[in-house]
Design an enzyme around this catalytic site. Structure first.
Site, mmCIF file in Angstrom:
data_model
loop_
_atom_site.group_PDB
_atom_site.id
_atom_site.type_symbol
_atom_site.label_atom_id
_atom_site.label_comp_id
_atom_site.label_asym_id
_atom_site.label_seq_id
_atom_site.Cartn_x
_atom_site.Cartn_y
_atom_site.Cartn_z
ATOM 1 C CG ASP A 134 -1.819 1.226 1.309
ATOM 2 O OD1 ASP A 134 -2.292 1.700 0.263
ATOM 3 O OD2 ASP A 134 -1.980 1.751 2.420
ATOM 4 C CB CYS A 188 -16.360 -4.884 -16.061
ATOM 5 S SG CYS A 188 -15.529 -4.645 -14.485
ATOM 6 C CB CYS A 214 -13.099 8.721 -3.825
ATOM 7 S SG CYS A 214 -13.280 7.100 -3.094
ATOM 8 C CB CYS A 240 -16.785 4.696 0.669
ATOM 9 S SG CYS A 240 -18.188 4.513 -0.442
ATOM 10 C CB CYS A 243 -17.913 1.289 -6.084
ATOM 11 S SG CYS A 243 -16.334 1.546 -5.281
#
Ligand code: SF4
Ligand code: SF4
Length: 378
Positions: A134, A188, A214, A240, A243
């Site tokens: 990360d 997708c 975002c 969040c 999505c």
């Protein structure tokens, strides 16, 4: 040494130490990513948390001069909480995103990468490695995509067929020529659920993320949250998942392979009011081990205030009024004033007027005025 056979040994060992998926790619430059990052920078879509040097982010040899391959690892995390407590009228609760449940994933992935490093060094004593999770220069997602871990979804997550997008990613650059795996086809298709559901329209043009819009990023900022997002964050305290939860590939994906990732429901879905008055010491004791605590307690408290406004929780007014009058941090005083106005109720106008009279900070005064405007609208 038979290189392909060694690769198979590494794969077998990775399973033993609790790595759920492993992939290999070359240490070539990430050309496509470079273009995407340049565009992102030009459009002002970056969060500011990224490594600023684009060349470093796309050029593995800048990080390990003899880089030849990159190993990408993925660990699946749970998507469902056992015994999730209910939010009640008296005790409203916020929510941390799934990637912040359990112990900080940086620690968990570093543990697996360090075990993998030891294994490689035992087998190839002069091997050179550089691991990251990360916060490293490389993009975990770009590496994982090229190493065949999953495809890059329109929601900007790496989606694995096995675990969906509920995976933590990390990588290790090595100077060993591991044969690369094949990237996966984009699956997708014509789906665009994530694009349609994003509350702030942060997913733009074919899989680009405008980080500045975002919620996952906004919950981590330390200043006042821009007005247009205050009613959009709902009860999210950190991050969040919208999505991801809407993604059809994630349907039914919920893996509990790693004990350290199990969420404590009282931490992952905490009561909001106690968060407001928590001392630094209490905060550290309760939340210090989770990744969502990395920016300290202020952004989480600001978000908790917004969540209480979202619930129009009148039982929180005494605490909010106290914060508006007494908290030393302008962002907390001002956000509390805004929330008090949103919630409304008897006597709040009087409290807001009193606060306005003695407030010295211009930004906080603006927020008190907004609070008063809400009260007058009612
Ligand atoms: Fe939108 Fe939330 Fe996804 Fe960010 S994390 S792109 S705000 S749905
Ligand atoms: Fe792809 Fe649909 Fe999932 Fe979005 S919701 S990442 S478009 S499969």
């Amino acid at each position: 040494m038979n290189i392909e056979q060694f690769k198979q040994e590494v794969i077998a060992y990775s399973k033993e130490i609790g790595i759920d998926k492993i992939g290999f790619t070359s240490a070539n430059m990430f050309e496509e990513l470079k273009q995407r990052l340049i565009t992102q920078q030009e459009l002002g879509y970056q969060s500011g948390f990224e490594e600023p040097d684009i060349e470093k982010r796309v050029t593995p040899v800048k990080l390990l001069p003899k880089a030849s391959s990159i190993i990408s690892i993925a660990l699946a995390y749970p998507s469902k909480m056992k015994n999730a407590p209910k939010s009640t009228r008296e005790d409203r609760r916020g929510i941390f995103c799934r990637a912040s449940w359990g112990q900080d994933y940086h620690t968990i992935l570093r543990d697996r990468l360090s075990k993998l490093e030891s294994f490689l060094k035992e087998k190839v004593p002069d091997i050179q490695v550089k691991s990251m999770v990360d916060t490293g220069e490389l993009s975990d997602r770009a590496v994982a995509e090229r190493a065949g871990i999953g495809w890059s979804g329109k929601n900007c997550s790496i989606i694995t067929p096995e675990f969906g997008s509920y995976v933590y990613l990390g990588e290790m650059i090595t100077n060993f020529p591991f044969p690369p795996d094949t990237p996966m086809e984009d699956q997708c298709g014509s789906c665009r659920k994530c694009l349609d559901v994003c509350p702030t329209g942060a997913l733009v043009q074919g899989g680009q993320l405008d980080s500045t819009k975002c919620i996952a990023f906004l919950t981590q900022t330390k200043g006042f949250l821009a007005d247009e997002y205050r009613t959009k964050i709902g009860n999210r305290i950190y991050g969040c998942d919208t999505c991801q939860t809407v993604c059809p590939v994630n349907k039914g994906k919920d893996f509990h392979f790693h004990e350290e990732m199990e969420p404590d429901p009282e931490i992952a879905k905490p009561k909001l009011k106690p968060l407001l008055t928590m001392s630094n010491r209490e905060f550290k004791e309760k939340f210090g081990h989770i990744s969502g605590a990395w920016r300290g307690k202020k952004p989480l408290q600001r978000n908790a205030i917004l969540a209480l406004a979202h619930f129009k929780d009148t039982t929180a007014l005494p605490e909010l009024i106290k914060l508006m009058h007494e908290d030393p941090r302008p962002v907390i005083r001002g956000t509390a004033a805004w929330a008090i106005g949103k919630i409304g109720g008897n006597d709040v106008a009087e409290e807001l007027h009193q606060a306005y009279e003695k407030e010295m900070d211009e930004d906080v005064k603006k927020e008190i005025k907004k609070g008063l405007a809400f009260v007058e609208e009612k």
